[in-house]
Scaffold this motif. Structure first.
Motif, short mmCIF file in Angstrom:
data_model
loop_
_atom_site.label_atom_id
_atom_site.label_comp_id
_atom_site.label_asym_id
_atom_site.label_seq_id
_atom_site.Cartn_x
_atom_site.Cartn_y
_atom_site.Cartn_z
N UNK A 165 0.57 -1.06 -0.06
CA UNK A 165 0.07 -0.03 0.01
C UNK A 165 0.94 1.34 -0.11
N UNK A 166 0.36 2.44 -0.48
CA UNK A 166 1.11 3.75 -0.77
C UNK A 166 0.18 4.72 -0.10
N UNK A 167 0.97 5.45 0.69
CA UNK A 167 0.24 6.90 1.39
C UNK A 167 1.46 7.84 1.41
N UNK A 168 1.01 9.02 1.49
CA UNK A 168 1.89 10.39 1.53
C UNK A 168 1.68 10.86 2.95
N UNK A 182 6.69 12.24 3.69
CA UNK A 182 7.27 11.13 3.63
C UNK A 182 6.36 10.21 2.57
N UNK A 183 6.92 9.44 1.67
CA UNK A 183 6.11 8.23 1.18
C UNK A 183 6.18 7.18 1.74
N UNK A 184 5.12 6.77 2.07
CA UNK A 184 4.95 5.40 3.04
C UNK A 184 4.59 4.37 2.12
N UNK A 185 5.42 3.36 2.28
CA UNK A 185 5.09 1.80 1.84
C UNK A 185 4.46 1.20 2.93
#
Ligand SMILES: C[S@@+](CC[C@H](N)C(=O)[O-])C[C@H]1O[C@@H](n2cnc3c(N)ncnc32)[C@H](O)[C@@H]1O
Length: 444
Positions: A23-26, A30-33
């Motif tokens: 999953x991806x989120x900002x 930060x870009x979160x994986x």
């Protein structure tokens, strides 16, 4: 954007899944994986690792769960990086993979296939017949054997593996005890495992010579489990069989629909999932549609997995493969299956299909083409498809990005994508296996 610390209890919204099923989120610059997160879900996360402005994280608490979220069938999924999609229903995993292929084709400007084939589906557990497992001895603790931890090179601490063939997946605890009992436990970095339909082999990589009693312990395990044990002290050429001392030095799988039996060395390439392989070979044959008048070219043919079934229908089949050892195995398999193959002419050659100076024009002309390349795809062949000019090509792919790139090249040469589909070769992982059919747009 300025970066700030991510608060442990902070919720982030997962926007999409990346190509690795993460999953991806900002958040906070930060870009979160987010492992275990699905699109649309809100999650609090545990940070596993930080790389510049990217955080590798694990979803801990999920709010607004995705409609296709399921309880992971594997109890160790949070600590093992072997599977990344255990929390998504198998049907949704497949549609995610199909959409991925669709998107990649679209990004390459390739017209969608005239027909989307039904997904090819097999068992979701116990399917994996080949794997490389890490081994780690932690002082004062058991030896660990398994896939790596998420976002880490450390071996995951699991008691069993649900996706491995049960002969091995259900014996991980025994394997850990065995490895822990060796005098060289600290010098075994990995195991390769390979299973046939009813046999299996373990290749033990060891960085030091075996010590007193080690061979006996390994043989005892082989005898009690019914497996074969190989030792590897250096590169692939150093592999020797420890047990059994005598008998056929091959594993075996069958393609019962074709009355074929394939023999292979545990280090040879074979398809990971035998149930999908059986369906895939039958589907490739149906899609290619050879008749007794046709010549077929089978590129990246390995031990003849598609070549021999093709030969049972076509007038002639020529297999090309980069590894001399696999070509030798394909010849052995041809000789052992001559009755099932019938009278068609079958030949094999070894050639590096990725060589810079490789010219597609060197390949023999053929009415039909089958390609099953490694992840890097078949760019050379796709670029030169006009020289081969087959009536139809069936492309089996283990990497949708290279399939899409090559589909563009086929299109540029006047070949349309007439059918495509997903094969569920690697359930619970993000790997996408697919099949595509290309035909001249104007068969003139
Ligand atoms: C995905 S496997 C397919 C094998 C076979 N079709 C099967 O179904 O078992 C890809 C094959 O490509 C072969 N290969 C890898 N690099 C190659 C190269 N440069 N030239 C020709 N073959 C290559 C590998 O040895 C492997 O057998």
């Amino acid at each position: 954007m300025a970066r700030r610390r991510l608060e442990r209890s902070e919720r982030v919204r997962v926007s999409e899944l990346d190509a690795e099923g993460i999953g991806l989120a900002d958040s906070g610059g930060f870009r979160l994986r987010i492992r275990g997160g699905l699109p649309g879900e809100d999650a609090t996360v545990k940070v596993l690792r930080r790389r510049r402005n990217r955080l590798e994280t694990l979803a801990e608490v999920i709010a607004h769960p995705h409609a296709d979220r399921v309880t992971p069938p594997c109890p160790w999924t949070a600590r093992c990086g072997g599977c990344v999609l255990q929390h998504l229903s198998p049907a949704a995993q497949r549609s995610t993979k199909r959409r991925r292929l669709e998107t990649l084709l679209h990004e390459q400007g390739v017209a969608p296939p005239a027909i989307w084939l039904p997904d090819v589906v097999g068992p979701n557990a116990g399917y994996r017949h080949k794997a490389r497992l890490g081994v780690r001895q932690v002082p004062g603790r058991d030896v660990m054997v398994g896939f790596r931890e998420p976002a880490s090179s450390r071996v995951a601490d699991v008691e069993a593996c649900r996706i491995l063939a049960p002969a091995l997946g259900e014996r991980l605890t025994e394997l850990k005890a065995l490895l822990g009992s060796l005098t060289i436990a600290d010098a075994v970095p990995q195991l390769e495992i390979a299973c046939g339909d009813s046999d299996f082999a373990i290749i033990l990589r060891h960085l030091k010579p075996l010590g007193d009693g080690d061979a006996e312990r390994l043989i005892e395990f082989a005898v009690s489990s019914g497996g074969q044990i190989y030792l590897q002290s250096a590169g692939p050429d150093s592999v020797v069989r420890l047990w059994p001392e005598e008998g056929a030095r091959r594993l075996q799988y069958t393609l019962p629909d074709f009355g074929l039996s394939f023999a292979f060395h545990p280090l040879d390439f074979v398809q990971v999932n035998p149930a999908i392989n059986r369906q895939m070979v039958a589907l490739a044959l149906e899609l290619l549609g050879p008749t007794a008048q046709d010549s077929v070219l089978d590129l990246f043919c390995g031990i003849g997995n598609f070549t021999l079934p093709m030969a049972s229908r076509a007038g002639s089949v020529h297999g090309v493969e980069g590894s001399e050892a696999l070509v030798a195995r394909a010849q052995e398999n041809l000789a052992a299956n001559r009755a099932a193959v019938g009278t068609s002419r079958v030949t094999f050659t070894a050639a590096d299909l990725y060589a810079e100076d490789f010219d597609v024009g060197q390949l023999p002309a053929a009415d039909l083409l089958l390609l099953d390349p490694p992840r890097s795809g078949a760019e050379n062949i796709a670029r030169g498809i006009g020289k081969l000019a087959p009536r139809r090509a069936v492309y089996v792919s283990c990497h949708p990005a290279t399939l899409a790139r090559d589909a563009r090249l086929f299109a540029d040469a006047g070949y349309g994508l007439t059918a495509a589909g997903i094969l569920d070769m690697f359930p619970h992982t993000a790997h996408v296996e697919s099949i595509a059919v290309f035909e001249p747009r104007d068969p003139g």
